[in-house]
Design a protein around this motif. Structure first.
Motif, PDB file in Angstrom:
ATOM      1  N   LYS A  32     -10.070   8.472 -40.985  1.00 52.21           N
ATOM      2  CA  LYS A  32      -9.434   7.297 -40.378  1.00 52.21           C
ATOM      3  C   LYS A  32      -8.905   6.359 -41.470  1.00 52.21           C
TER       4      LYS A  32
ATOM      5  N   GLN B  45     -12.452   2.549 -36.559  1.00 53.94           N
ATOM      6  CA  GLN B  45     -11.653   3.372 -35.664  1.00 53.94           C
ATOM      7  C   GLN B  45     -10.242   3.566 -36.191  1.00 53.94           C
TER       8      GLN B  45
ATOM      9  N   GLN C 243     -16.560  -1.979 -35.847  1.00 49.12           N
ATOM     10  CA  GLN C 243     -16.118  -0.817 -35.081  1.00 49.12           C
ATOM     11  C   GLN C 243     -14.605  -0.798 -34.916  1.00 49.12           C
TER      12      GLN C 243
END
Length: 771
Positions: free
Chosen positions: A713, A751, A747
């Motif tokens: 990511k 992501q 978070q």
């Protein structure tokens, strides 16, 4: 005419190509921006405090590697790095080092020095280098970058170069012509004392091996108070055959102290200068040994030496060397090292036209990747806390956890870019608690030692932060068990505070909140209620009359108020004063604000702190960036409804407290913490409360930041209107949608996505204040 014309055309084309070449040449890679001399000073005078400056090492390192090969200019004193830039002579190049630490240092083992002429068996001292084997050096010849160091030793006319692999290192010496050239190794030497027993043997005509036993009796970490107890095993080879070689042995008197007070003395120099020489011996052991090999050299003849290091065995040291440096190609070892550093530093990529800014940033990022270092060997073996050899399974054993420092910025940074290191660290602390029989998580671990250095239960903070961020590759039940035992042994339970200490009360209250949060996540309702109550312990020592935290005695009485009031360093505080330490209630900011008399009063106090802070940010009574307890304070404005002040002060600190020079760190690096703060603050994201996944936003210093995260990511921060004057966030979008929060959740970052910020020279007092 045609020849003239063609010559003119060729000349013009050549000039254009030369002019164009800088535009088309490949941009510098990250490792080329690293300046290992930033912070490489222990100078107390320049720091304005006994803590000194950065205390970093300038030598060759490998990302989180076991070996660091660095020059040493001093043995003894509060000089944990063994090096300070203002020193004018070098006593050798050690294969193990600590970087950026306070207290009396350790490691600095296997000290190698190339020499010529008559041999000295003592080091000599800074004020009289001619009396020993140390040498003056040409400062202009000293060069360093990530994974490489070189210097010209003036007294011996020898150029020395160093590079390393993970568990091995190589030195390249360029000698003058001479019949009495030499490489000598002080096997007893140690930064903060001496090893207490050494053994050496000649394996073949190019190889030696042996070990150096380092115990608290020999000083070292905290001059022995940190309980250092380790053995360094080595396996070393020379490119030039061993023909005229030997061992020197110092007759240490029975009962003689081996700690730093002795090794700093003139008596020690005289004793070691009178060592007995044993030539052509195949093995030797003793209390204070050195090894030498002598040979003739031609002008500019290159002689190499390489060594594998292990904390387990000589056989493992051999295997480490053979697996990692299996030939004599110095350039190849260096190239592999550079590749490793470029890969490591690519985790965070910044874009800017300001080259100085990139030097500061990538050096800071580099410093965050030295510790916690590897402690296990290439075959997976490591020395356990029970003094037995263990085998790693799903993790790599790591060591040097400067907990009180690094839980604040360094560990949160690694959760983003190296969660595997966080997992390794937790496994290492858990297995140590298991193997040692101690049954709790050490706050400052050093080569299996429960040093007890500093305060608090920082490993619990790292544990909760990892758990909340889905980093869970460790035995959770054991982790909980040892965290509970840590809290039982060190906490606020007995009195509801720690007698005599503001610092400990507040630090424990925070990690008791961490325990409550972890208990909640694990469904342990009773334990959650218990620790939640203890997390409010800070309230028990607040004195409303003096508007300050105050230490209490065991009977609950406040200790006498000092003449200088809350600015008195040491009044119930560790390396702080009550004004500085009093902001450390990261888990309950609302509760702290209520104690202080409300939001406006808290803001007034913060404004007062920064208004009185010196702009050089050296050690002071207000916002003391030179030390960790205040590192979260600039971000508190975000929580108090004035995020533009967080934006202003974080950028101001980045610009004033960090520089691309030796004095570029205002305080001890503290094993990556000082640099990790800069990395996070300069990209515009920093936590106040590790264990809470909220990260405070501020104005980045770069046009663009790219975070390469686990699982492939990517999170990108793009900045419009970047300039030194444009300090304030005007607006933001997250993944092309308007974003009005002055914080972002971990978070949302991991992501992947794009955070776009627009900056201006004037604050937008409406942005980021609504939530």
């Amino acid at each position: 005419m045609m020849k003239v014309f063609l010559f003119s055309v060729l000349l013009a084309c050549s000039w254009q190509a030369a002019a164009f070449r800088p535009m088309i040449q490949e941009e510098k890679r990250a490792a080329e921006y690293v300046n290992p001399f930033i912070g490489a000073s222990t100078n107390v005078r320049d720091a304005g405090a006994y803590h000194g400056l950065g205390k970093t090492i300038p030598g060759a390192t490998y990302p989180f590697g076991l070996v660091q090969l660095s020059p040493n200019t001093i043995t003894g004193g509060d000089n944990g790095s063994g090096y300070s830039d203002e020193h004018e002579s070098i006593e050798g190049f050690a294969f193990t080092q600590m970087s950026g630490i306070g207290w009396y240092g350790d490691l600095g083992n296997f000290l190698v020095m190339p020499t010529t002429g008559p041999m000295h068996t003592n080091s000599g001292k800074l004020e009289n280098p001619d009396a020993g084997y140390r040498s003056r050096y040409d400062k202009s010849s000293e060069h360093a970058r990530a994974g490489y160091y070189s210097v010209y030793l003036s007294d011996y006319r020898i150029r020395t170069e160093a590079t390393v692999a993970q568990r091995a290192g190589m030195l390249r010496f360029t000698f003058p012509e001479g019949k009495d050239s030499r490489i000598q190794i002080d096997l007893a030497r140690r930064v903060g004392g001496t090893s207490t027993w050494q053994e050496i043997k000649v394996v073949d005509d190019h190889t030696i091996s042996g070990k150096m036993i380092c115990t608290p009796d020999g000083g070292g970490w905290g001059n022995g108070d940190g309980k250092p107890d380790y053995t360094v095993h080595f396996y070393a080879q020379f490119s030039k055959p061993l023909k005229n070689y030997g061992v020197w042995s110092v007759a240490i008197p029975e009962g003689q102290s081996r700690k730093r007070e002795f090794i700093e003395s003139e008596a020690f120099q005289q004793l070691t200068a009178g060592a007995e020489i044993h030539r052509q011996v195949s093995s030797f052991e003793g209390k204070h040994l050195g090894f030498f090999t002598e040979f003739a050299t031609k002008q500019d003849e290159v002689v190499l030496m390489k060594a594998g290091i292990s904390f387990v065995s000589e056989e493992n040291a051999r295997e480490n060397l053979e697996k990692e440096i299996n030939d004599w190609d110095f350039e190849r070892v260096l190239q592999r090292n550079q590749q490793a550093w470029n890969e490591a530093l690519s985790k965070v990529e910044v874009a800017s036209d300001d080259e100085e800014l990139k030097h500061i940033f990538y050096t800071a990022l580099y410093r965050t990747m030295i510790d916690p270092r590897l402690y296990s060997d290439a075959n997976g073996e490591y020395m356990g806390g029970d003094k037995k050899i263990h085998q790693t399974g799903s993790f790599q054993k790591r060591t040097i956890f400067s907990g009180w420092d690094v839980f604040r910025s360094e560990m949160p940074l690694l959760t983003l870019i190296r969660p595997d290191v966080i997992s390794d660290l937790l496994n290492s602390l858990i297995t140590l608690a298991d193997e040692s029989g101690k049954g709790y998580l050490e706050r400052w671990e050093f080569l299996n030692a429960y040093s007890g250095c500093m305060i608090g239960n920082p490993a619990i903070s790292v544990l909760l932060d990892a758990y909340k961020k889905q980093i869970r590759n460790y035995d959770l039940e054991k982790a909980w068990q040892y965290a509970e035992e840590s809290s039982r042994l060190f906490g606020n339970a007995k009195y509801g505070y720690v007698p005599g200490s503001i610092s400990s009360t507040l630090e424990y209250a925070y990690t008791e909140w961490c325990m409550a949060e972890l208990a909640k996540a694990l469904g342990k309702t009773t334990e959650e209620e218990y620790y939640r109550k203890l997390s409010k312990s800070y309230q028990h020592i607040y004195d409303a009359e003096h508007r300050s935290f105050r230490p209490k005695d065991e009977k609950g009485n406040f200790l006498p108020w000092p003449e200088n009031g809350r600015l008195t360093e040491g009044y119930g505080c560790v390396e702080t004063n009550p004004f500085q330490q009093g902001w450390f209630v990261p888990h309950d900011i609302e509760g702290l604000v209520q104690l202080m008399g409300g939001r406006e009063k808290a803001i007034e106090e913060l404004d007062y702190m920064f208004a009185n802070t010196p702009t050089d940010f050296l050690w002071n009574q207000f916002y003391n960036h030179a030390n960790e307890p205040v590192h979260h304070v600039p971000f508190l404005f975000n929580r108090l409804g004035q995020p533009w002040k967080t934006q202003y002060w974080t950028r101001f600190i980045c610009q004033k407290a960090y520089k691309n020079e030796v004095k570029g760190l205002v305080g001890n690096e503290d094993v990556g913490q000082m640099s990790a703060w800069y990395v996070l603050a300069s990209i515009g994201m920093h936590p106040i409360c590790p264990g809470d996944t909220r990260m405070e936003l501020s104005a980045p210093l770069f046009d663009e930041v790219t975070l390469r995260l686990a699982g492939g990511k990517v999170f990108t921060i793009r900045v419009n209107g970047q300039s030194p004057q444009n300090t304030y966030i005007q607006s933001a979008t997250l993944n092309d949608k308007p974003y009005t929060k002055c914080y972002i959740d971990y978070q949302d970052v991991v992501q992947g996505g794009v955070l776009e910020l627009t900056l201006s020279a004037q604050p937008n007092k409406n942005w980021g204040v609504g939530e």
